[in-house]
Design an enzyme around this catalytic site. Structure first.
Site, short mmCIF file in Angstrom:
data_model
loop_
_atom_site.label_atom_id
_atom_site.label_comp_id
_atom_site.label_asym_id
_atom_site.label_seq_id
_atom_site.Cartn_x
_atom_site.Cartn_y
_atom_site.Cartn_z
N GLU A 1 103.19 87.66 40.08
CA GLU A 1 103.13 87.94 38.64
C GLU A 1 103.68 89.32 38.31
OE1 GLU A 1 99.10 87.13 37.34
OE2 GLU A 1 99.55 85.02 37.17
N GLU B 1 100.67 78.50 40.72
CA GLU B 1 99.28 78.63 40.29
C GLU B 1 99.09 77.80 39.03
OE1 GLU B 1 97.61 82.55 39.62
OE2 GLU B 1 98.74 83.38 41.30
P1 P53 Z 1 91.30 84.74 37.15
C1 P53 Z 1 95.51 86.87 33.73
C2 P53 Z 1 96.40 86.03 33.09
C3 P53 Z 1 97.23 85.20 33.85
C4 P53 Z 1 97.15 85.22 35.24
O1 P53 Z 1 92.86 84.45 37.05
C5 P53 Z 1 96.29 86.08 35.86
C6 P53 Z 1 95.47 86.90 35.11
C7 P53 Z 1 94.50 87.81 35.77
O2 P53 Z 1 93.22 87.48 35.36
O3 P53 Z 1 96.25 86.21 37.20
C8 P53 Z 1 96.55 85.15 38.05
O4 P53 Z 1 91.02 84.94 38.59
C9 P53 Z 1 96.60 85.78 39.42
C10 P53 Z 1 95.47 85.37 40.32
C11 P53 Z 1 94.26 85.07 39.49
C12 P53 Z 1 94.57 83.87 38.62
O5 P53 Z 1 95.66 84.16 37.77
O6 P53 Z 1 91.09 85.95 36.33
O7 P53 Z 1 97.83 85.63 40.09
O8 P53 Z 1 95.28 86.40 41.25
O9 P53 Z 1 93.12 84.85 40.24
C13 P53 Z 1 93.41 83.40 37.77
O10 P53 Z 1 90.62 83.54 36.59
#
Ligand code: P53
Length: 478
Positions: free
Chosen positions: A183, A376
């Protein structure tokens, strides 16, 4: 159950994790301290990850969930066996930089760290799983932050190159899919967690962020160059936190604002995929009075060493408004977005939009025409396990089913080129945004709570068998 056309042959189904969110063992076998270790759970977390509050070490009165996480460092054989049982074709994981270079600026790597990942990759292959490796998933050695200021410093190019050369050489033949920075656009939204940036009072934060972004972009080009030189079989991808912006209304001002917001994210991929800074970025810096330092050699590297594929995370679409008074923002996400009244949201306020994934896939395809990889996607939710640790997570199955259908439409109806799909947090892990364990994404439940209590026992949720069938049927049985 609905019948769909199959996904392309060899489609890479799997799951994804990040080192600090699952490995734990933060000081085992010579591992050094990293920014991702020192972000606690609780109300100060956001100020810390955005670089507003300084936290360069563990402090009294805070709980740091990444220290132990789900201790995958000591459970990886068991966990990878479960991924194998689901039929994973690929497993996306990241390297803990400080396992390899504990301080970051050493000349020689830490053998114990390399051995850990070698064992892990071999374990993947034993189960027929192709590793997909993120070189840095938000982590930066604390020593590099204290001594050099993190990615604001050009010297980071040397340290990152050394890390990459070490990995590509040592894991030649074991790993062929690499992502340079997780990201990469997150540097603008979470600069401390994303790039080790802490801001001094009065500093021009935009200048620091874009200069650091330039360093990461050049580092990414250098990594791509090296990866191809060391093994022509290597495929290197960039990684974007994606999610199309919709205009709040059809007022042209809102459409314009949406375009601006999208560009702020695509800016990074424009460089990594097309090899040049887009004019809109140069104009923006001019308007903000930012003079970035970049050399001719940097620009040549960017031009010559573009990525092989484009990977991204997708959780939600977003909404933009050019009207200053519209302030109805969604919560729980460091990306600002206005609420979309047509969408439901997760318990953390992330809006659920499967068609938005199809829209995002088509937009990225139209923009770059390179193979894409969704690395993801998933639903963070509260699970209620029974006494055996079994969770009836139909809500998660519903979320994933609808997103997989949207992918299928994008491939089979629209004709985009999609290589694979790895769901986020295939085993429950620590949330990056909030530090919680309670926000779970996995097919596998892990007994651990927000305060760090629990046996760490792994158990299958209902979605485990569901995803296994999805993979076995190559996406036709949902
Ligand atoms: P969590 C914010 C918005 C989009 C992606 O997020 C993000 C985030 C960070 O919060 O991060 C990605 O764990 C990231 C992962 C993360 C996942 O999204 O806050 O690449 O490390 O865990 C989900 O629910």
């Amino acid at each position: 159950m609905s019948q769909l056309k199959a996904f392309p042959k060899g489609f890479l189904w799997g799951g994804a994790t990040a080192a600090n969110q699952c490995e734990g063992a933060y000081d085992a076998d010579g591992r050094g301290l990293a920014n991702v270790d020192v972000v606690p759970i609780g109300e100060d977390r956001e100020a810390i990850i955005t670089g507003k509050k300084k936290m360069f070490d563990f402090e009294e009165g805070y709980f740091y969930p990444a220290k132990k996480s789900i201790d995958m460092y000591h459970h990886f054989k068991e966990d990878i066996a479960l991924f194998g049982e689901m039929g994973f074709k690929t497993y996306r994981l990241s390297i803990g930089w400080t396992r390899i270079f504990p301080k970051g600026d050493e000349l020689e790597p830490n053998e114990a760290g390399l051995q850990f990942y070698e064992d892990l990759f071999k374990e993947c292959h034993k189960h027929g799983i192709e590793p997909l490796v993120t070189i840095t998933h938000f982590d930066c050695p604390m020593h590099l932050i204290k001594e050099y200021g993190g990615w604001r410093n050009r010297k980071m190019l040397v340290f990152y190159e050394r890390l990459c050369r070490t990995l590509f050489t040592r894991f030649k033949g074991l790993v062929k899919y690499w992502l340079t920075f997780n990201e990469i656009n997150m540097i603008l939204h979470a600069p401390f967690m994303g790039a080790g940036l802490y801001f001094e009072a009065g500093e021009n934060q935009d200048l620091v962020k874009y200069q650091a972004a330039h360093h990461e972009l050049v580092a990414s080009a250098i990594a791509t160059k090296l990866a191809h030189e060391i093994d022509p079989e290597n495929k290197v991808g960039c990684m974007l936190a994606a999610g199309q912006y919709y205009p709040n209304t059809c007022h042209p001002r809102d459409v314009w604002e949406g375009l601006q917001e999208d560009r702020e994210n695509y800016f990074f991929i424009d460089v990594q995929s097309r090899g040049e800074y887009p004019n809109y970025a140069k104009k923006k810096w001019e308007k903000l009075g930012l003079e970035l330092e970049m050399t001719e050699e940097d620009l040549t590297l960017l031009k010559k060493h573009t990525v092989d594929f484009i990977s991204f995370s997708y959780y939600s679409s977003r909404v933009a408004s050019g009207e200053p008074d519209v302030k109805d923002k969604t919560q729980g996400n460091i990306f600002a977005s206005i609420k979309n009244p047509y969408l439901d949201a997760s318990e953390w306020g992330w809006q659920i939009d499967p068609l938005g994934l199809r829209i995002t896939l088509n937009t990225i395809w139209d923009r770059y025409q390179k193979p894409m990889f969704i690395v993801e996607n998933g639903l963070g939710a509260v699970d209620q396990p029974d006494e055996n640790g079994y969770v009836e997570d139909d809500y998660r199955i519903d979320y994933l089913r609808e997103h997989i259908k949207a992918m299928n439409d994008a491939i089979n109806i629209d004709g985009v080129d999609l290589m694979g799909y790895t769901t986020w947090g295939c085993i429950d892990l620590v949330s990056a945004g909030t530090g919680e364990m309670k926000k779970r994404y996995g097919f596998i439940y892990v007994d651990r709570d927000n305060q760090g209590n629990g046996t760490l026992r792994r158990s299958k949720k209902k979605s485990f068998d569901w995803y296994k069938r999805v993979i076995a049927s190559n996406g036709t049985e949902l």
